[in-house]
Structure formats: structure tokens, C-alpha cells
Enzyme design. Structure first.
Site, mmCIF file in Angstrom:
data_model
loop_
_atom_site.group_PDB
_atom_site.id
_atom_site.type_symbol
_atom_site.label_atom_id
_atom_site.label_comp_id
_atom_site.label_asym_id
_atom_site.label_seq_id
_atom_site.Cartn_x
_atom_site.Cartn_y
_atom_site.Cartn_z
ATOM 1 C CG HIS A 60 14.554 33.285 64.031
ATOM 2 N ND1 HIS A 60 15.481 34.612 65.304
ATOM 3 C CD2 HIS A 60 15.711 33.101 63.716
ATOM 4 C CE1 HIS A 60 16.397 34.069 64.261
ATOM 5 N NE2 HIS A 60 16.780 33.259 63.284
ATOM 6 C CG ASP A 337 19.005 35.486 58.891
ATOM 7 O OD1 ASP A 337 19.781 34.048 58.607
ATOM 8 O OD2 ASP A 337 20.372 36.126 59.617
#
Length: 430
Positions: A60, A337
Site C-alpha cells: 500500500h 511489507d
């Protein structure tokens, strides 16, 4: 231990025997059509390659921190103006479950709203900086697959694109912005973003659902802060910030705040800026200690189901028996991540840097028009990568699948592996 789960297997996953047979037929035809070339000789004529499918796993866009630092004077001002939506990113979409039912409830968004940051924003909110990042990523994909190569339609077509995201608002909104950039807010049908229940999500390491993964990593994050080198560096940063030792601050929380502030040009704490490189390096060291790359089973449980999804998409395209309405040209997966790091490790392309906001891992599938051979090309941050086990950046499909098969887990094997420790514990308790 279950040997069938942990043992190294051939690249074809259980449940894809039809696709395997089809792929073997293609390989035999290729062998008859063109003598096998020696390794590293007679490079593939790229003009004869036809792009068949693209898969993109992305993080994102930029967001507010997940947890503020202890001292209020060292916290950035997260003004509500950062939530203003850039007009060019507006694009209507609908969220459904994976089976097309109502949008699942999002427990994470409820938890984020419990943490209000200095300035008024909540924890983990996508900002207009992040929206612009995702729009730019979409524009890059448009240049690659609409303008440079006429692969995708210039407007969104649900028969060409499949979209899945974790059921977290910043990811859903990031996906919206990416699609707006990719298709310039033009569509031929409804945009459906598929999302799963948090309890069974596989687009991130699911520590809540995977009991075995949770047990394997229990205490590793805290223990990482005590490792030689990490411990001394953490003490140095804490002293510079006047943070006590018993407040739960580690390099992961320090880096999360620092990265969020840097991308928004919010410089609240000079100490974070002074130790920026060290904080990122030690945050990566912490994650590597928690995941322990030599612990293959943990990596399997972290990203094995996602690798299985990517693998099955490849095999469905390869199988000539697959109906055309069962495949898409483009698959988009909005992740995090903590998804990308183990994914990069399993592919052998991790650069020891934290995956930045709006980063993408892109997988292209090609077929040679004459020999009918299949190839995969991988990109990370827009740059070509050579995965582990591949002789060149243009990797024969069988070699690529051999690489990921070491970590790929079907849903059945994922369930077995995730519950294994629990079964053992229950057995010991009887």
C-alpha cells in the site's frame, strides 16, 4: 514432523496434475520443434515472445504510523488535511468476499481507530501522499502494459483483471488509486475487489490463524532486541531520544515512525534522522531474526499459500484445457511489507532493504511463438531480477517453479503445517 510437507518436492503442486500434464506436453512439443540449446547459448529471440499474463504483488501507499512514539514532543503532527483525496484518484469500487458475498468485517480497522495520533489522524491511515504514490504506480503499469505493449485494454475490463486485497482500508484505497492510474478512471464494468476474512487471510503472514507460525516466532521479536549489535544500537538511539528501557520501543516501531515521517517531510525527531540508516538496517535485522531464513517451515507458513496462488495462476494459463473465462491477463494483490520481505527471501532477491511504500513485485509470463516454451520474468521496484535457480533474467518456467516449490503450500498442506505443533502439544498433554 510430516515428511510430505517438509520434504523438497518437484515443482508441480498437488492438485495440479492436469496442468502438469499439459505443461509436459508443451515441453515435448518444444523439444521436437527446436533442438534443446546448451545452457547460456543461443539466447531466446525476444521478438518471438508473447506476453500471456502479469501478476503484481504490491505494498500500500504511504500512511500514518501504526503506533506513536512514547514522548508526545517527539511525535509528528498528523494533520487531517493529509486525508484529502486527490481528484484524479477517484474511482468507484465494490468489495466482496472471495466467493462474491458481502464485504467481510475488518477487525484491524477497528483496532487502528483506537489509536488517535497527534494532529487528529488515526493509526495506519492512507494519506494523499500514499494515494499519489499508488496512482503513479498505476500509471507506470499503464505505460508498460497498455502503451508500450498493447496487452491490456485502455479501460478497466473485469474479464481481463482480477483484483484482491487484504481487508484493510488503506489497502483497499491504495488499490483504488492504482486502478485509477492504470485505467485513467475509465471502466467497462464494475470494479470488484475481493477480500478474505482476517481469520483465513494469506496475503500476509497470518500469525493469528497459523498456530505453528505463532509458536515458532513467539518471543523472537523481543529476543532480537537483545542480540549483540542490535542491543547496543537500540540503547544508543533510545538514549538520544530520552526513552526508557521498559517502554516496549524496538527498531520496528522506530523505523515505522521514521519511514512515515520521512515520506511526508515531517521531521519531528532529529535523533531519528541522525540514525536513519542504522534504524532501517536494524529493523531489517530484527525481521530476519524473527523469520530466520534458514527456517524453511516458517517461510512456508508465512507466504506459502500466496506462492501457491501465484503458481496456480501460472499453471492455469499454461494448461490449454483451461477455459478462457477462468484466467485473467492481470492479477493484482494488495499486500504489505511483511508479505514482501519473506516473498523476496524465498525468491532469492531480497536486497536487505525495507520494502518501501507503494513498492511492487511484478511477474510476467511469456510464451515463445515458435518453440511454445514458457518463460517468467520478474521485476522488483520496476527493475529486472534474476530469481534463485534461474540462469538468466528470462527464466524458463520449469526452473522458476522449481524455485518457488520449495516454499509453496496448498491450502490443505498449509492447514496441516499450521496446526502441527498444536497437535503435538495436545498429544503430549494426554
Amino acid at each position: 514432523m510430516i515428511g510430505g510437507v517438509f520434504g523438497v518436492r518437484m515443482w508441480a503442486p498437488v492438485g495440479f496434475l492436469t496442468s502438469l500434464a499439459a505443461y509436459c506436453v508443451h515441453q515435448r512439443r518444444a523439444a521436437r520443434a527446436e533442438p534443446r540449446r546448451a545452457e547460456n547459448q543461443h539466447p531466446v529471440d525476444r521478438s518471438q515472445l508473447e506476453l500471456k499474463m502479469v501478476q503484481v504483488v504490491f505494498r500500500h501507499g504511504a500512511r500514518s504510523p501504526l503506533k506513536p512514539l512514547p514522548q508526545e514532543e517527539q511525535q509528528a503532527e498528523w494533520n487531517l488535511q493529509l486525508l484529502e483525496v486527490p481528484p484524479q484518484t477517484q474511482f468507484d469500487y465494490t468489495v466482496t468476499s472471495l466467493t462474491g458475498g458481502p464485504k467481510p468485517r475488518s477487525p484491524f480497522d477497528s483496532q487502528y481507530r483506537e489509536t488517535k495520533l497527534k494532529g487528529g489522524m488515526f493509526a495506519g491511515q492512507l494519506t494523499n501522499v500514499g494515494m499519489q504514490q499508488m496512482f503513479a504506480l498505476g500509471e507506470r503499469l499503464r505505460k508498460n502494459y497498455v502503451e508500450d505493449i498493447p496487452f491490456l485494454s485502455p479501460t478497466f475490463n473485469p474479464m481481463e483483471v482480477f483484483v484482491r486485497s487484504t481487508n484493510i482500508y488503506r489497502n483497499l484505497e491504495s488499490t483504488r488509486c492504482l486502478l485509477a492510474g492504470l485505467f485513467q478512471c475509465q471502466k467497462e464494468g464494475p470494479i470488484i475487489i475481493h477480500a478474505d476474512e482476517a481469520s483465513s487471510e494469506v496475503l500476509y503472514p497470518n500469525y493469528q490463524n497459523c498456530w505453528s507460525l505463532r509458536e515458532r516466532t513467539r518471543g523472537r521479536r523481543q529476543a532480537a532486541s537483545l542480540q549483540p549489535g542490535i542491543s547496543e544500537d537500540l540503547q544508543k538511539v533510545k538514549e538520544g531520544m530520552c526513552i526508557t528501557n521498559n517502554d516496549g520501543v524496538d527498531f520496528l516501531s522506530l523505523f515505522d515512525n521514521m519511514a512515515a515521517e520521512q515520506v511526508h517531510n515531517l521531521l519531528s525527531c532529529p535523533t531519528l534522522q541522525r540514525f536513519a540508516r542504522m534504524i532501517e538496517r536494524r529493523a531489517v535485522d530484527t525481521v530476519l531474526y524473527v523469520m530466520q531464513r534458514e527456517d524453511r517451515e516458517s517461510l512456508q507458513m508465512a507466504v506459502g499459500p500466496l506462492l501457491h496462488i501465484l503458481e496456480s495462476n501460472l499453471l492455469k494459463v499454461v494448461d490449454p484445457a483451461t477455459p478462457t473465462d477462468k484466467t485473467r491477463k492481470l492479477y493484482l494483490y494488495a499486500a504489505h511489507d511483511m508479505t514482501l520481505m519473506p516473498l523476496l527471501i524465498t525468491l532469492g532477491i531480497f536486497d536487505h532493504k525495507w520494502p518501501p511504500f507503494a513498492v511492487d513485485l511484478t511477474m510476467e509470463l511469456y510464451q515463445h511463438r515458435q518453440s511454445k516454451e514458457w518463460f517468467v520474468q520478474l521485476y522488483y521496484r520496476g527493475e529486472v531480477q534474476v530469481p534463485k535457480g534461474c540462469p538468466d533474467r528470462l527464466c524458463p518456467l520449469d526452473k522458476f517453479l522449481n524455485t518457488i516449490s520449495v516454499y509453496t503450500l496448498s491450502p490443505e498442506k498449509y492447514h496441516t503445517l499450521c496446526s502441527q505443533v498444536q497437535v503435538m502439544e495436545l498429544g503430549n498433554g494426554e
